[in-house]
Write an enzyme that holds these catalytic residues in place. Structure first.
Site, PDB file in Angstrom:
ATOM      1  N   TYR A 134       7.173  -8.014  -7.884  1.00 16.45           N
ATOM      2  CA  TYR A 134       8.793  -8.382  -7.674  1.00 16.45           C
ATOM      3  C   TYR A 134       9.008  -9.575  -7.442  1.00 16.45           C
ATOM      4  O   TYR A 134      10.124 -10.228  -7.856  1.00 16.45           O
ATOM      5  CB  TYR A 134       9.075  -7.197  -6.596  1.00 16.45           C
ATOM      6  CG  TYR A 134       9.406  -5.870  -7.144  1.00 16.45           C
ATOM      7  CD1 TYR A 134      10.184  -5.542  -8.006  1.00 16.45           C
ATOM      8  CD2 TYR A 134       8.849  -4.940  -6.366  1.00 16.45           C
ATOM      9  CE1 TYR A 134      10.633  -4.141  -8.601  1.00 16.45           C
ATOM     10  CE2 TYR A 134       8.888  -3.557  -6.698  1.00 16.45           C
ATOM     11  CZ  TYR A 134       9.758  -3.118  -7.943  1.00 16.45           C
ATOM     12  OH  TYR A 134      10.112  -1.986  -8.153  1.00 16.45           O
ATOM     13  N   HIS A 140      13.929  -2.499  -8.443  1.00 14.17           N
ATOM     14  CA  HIS A 140      13.626  -1.734  -7.144  1.00 14.17           C
ATOM     15  C   HIS A 140      14.695  -0.822  -6.782  1.00 14.17           C
ATOM     16  O   HIS A 140      14.635   0.384  -6.239  1.00 14.17           O
ATOM     17  CB  HIS A 140      13.618  -2.953  -6.080  1.00 14.17           C
ATOM     18  CG  HIS A 140      12.926  -2.279  -4.840  1.00 14.17           C
ATOM     19  ND1 HIS A 140      13.773  -1.995  -3.711  1.00 14.17           N
ATOM     20  CD2 HIS A 140      11.813  -2.178  -4.456  1.00 14.17           C
ATOM     21  CE1 HIS A 140      13.079  -1.557  -2.711  1.00 14.17           C
ATOM     22  NE2 HIS A 140      11.798  -1.606  -3.069  1.00 14.17           N
TER      23      HIS A 140
END
Length: 248
Positions: free
Chosen positions: A28, A40
């Protein structure tokens, strides 16, 4: 698309035995804030289910386990496979690796030795695959007293094929952004051998999965989804990454 990252350390790579969350966090952090936030927090929703549409393998390399300390020590080089049908996601990752060839994984400073990106097109309606990370298939059920519990299924359980297929269909619909109809029986998942149960702790949650080889039969687009998105649940947490088993 499929991405293979080769990481190198001057010495060894010291990580907790259960380090999926560390790899996920690194992925991420290696893409744009906008894309990371979308994947997310939102993801792709189909019939109330949310999919991130990427998965990753275990770290692959020579290692030693130290159970008493709950640590795993890799030798100086490891590989990680990341797969996704989202080309822009893989491209952002690859560009990030090329622009910033040093990475921090846990307490380890690593060098990106090599990045390989390629497409793997499924051209047959039957393939043999092997797991690069355990496949987890589960359902949340209610006890007689109303409390919830998680039931995990093994490859030879009657529910396994149906649950994997239902999951694949939803992922394929998310990729195509359509409600194209598939039938549960469209994909047949046949375990080869007994497989091995793996118990993984993800942020203090115990997750059961199985690794081994499987034969997948069905429409090419569903098999393509399996290769790119992974099989089963929790793919973006490092479960269900597979590759075609090539015979040498």
């Amino acid at each position: 698309m499929r991405m293979v990252i080769t990481l190198k350390a001057e010495n060894s790579i010291d990580l907790p035995i259960d380090h999926n969350h560390i790899i996920q966090s690194w992925i991420y952090s290696s893409i744009s804030k906008e894309l990371a936030t979308f994947l997310h927090d939102e993801g792709f929703v189909v019939n109330g289910r949310t999919f991130k549409l990427f998965c990753f393998s275990r770290l692959m390399g020579n290692f030693s386990l130290f159970p008493a300390r709950q640590r795993i020590l890799y030798s100086g080089m490891v590989q990680l496979v990341i797969t996704s049908p989202l080309n822009y996601f893989i491209e952002e990752l690859a560009n990030g690796m090329l622009l910033s060839p040093s990475v921090r994984l846990g307490s380890n400073d690593l060098i990106v030795e090599r990045v390989d990106v390629y497409d793997e097109e499924i051209t047959q309606d039957e393939i043999i695959v092997k797991t690069l990370s355990p496949i987890t298939v589960y359902s949340t059920l209610l006890r007689m007293d109303g409390r919830k519990y998680t039931a995990y299924f093994a490859p030879r359980d009657p529910e396994y094929n149906e649950m994997i297929t239902n999951n694949l269909i939803k992922k394929c619909q998310a990729i195509l952004n359509s409600s194209r109809e598939f039938q549960v029986g469209d994909v047949l998942v046949t375990p080869i051998g007994m497989g091995k149960m793996n118990i993984v702790r993800y942020k203090n949650i115990i997750i059961k999965g199985y690794s081994g080889r499987l034969k997948l039969s069905g429409p090419k687009n569903l098999l393509q989804t399996a290769i790119e998105c992974g099989l089963g649940s929790k793919n973006s947490q490092g479960f269900g990454c597979i590759e075609i088993a090539r015979r040498h």
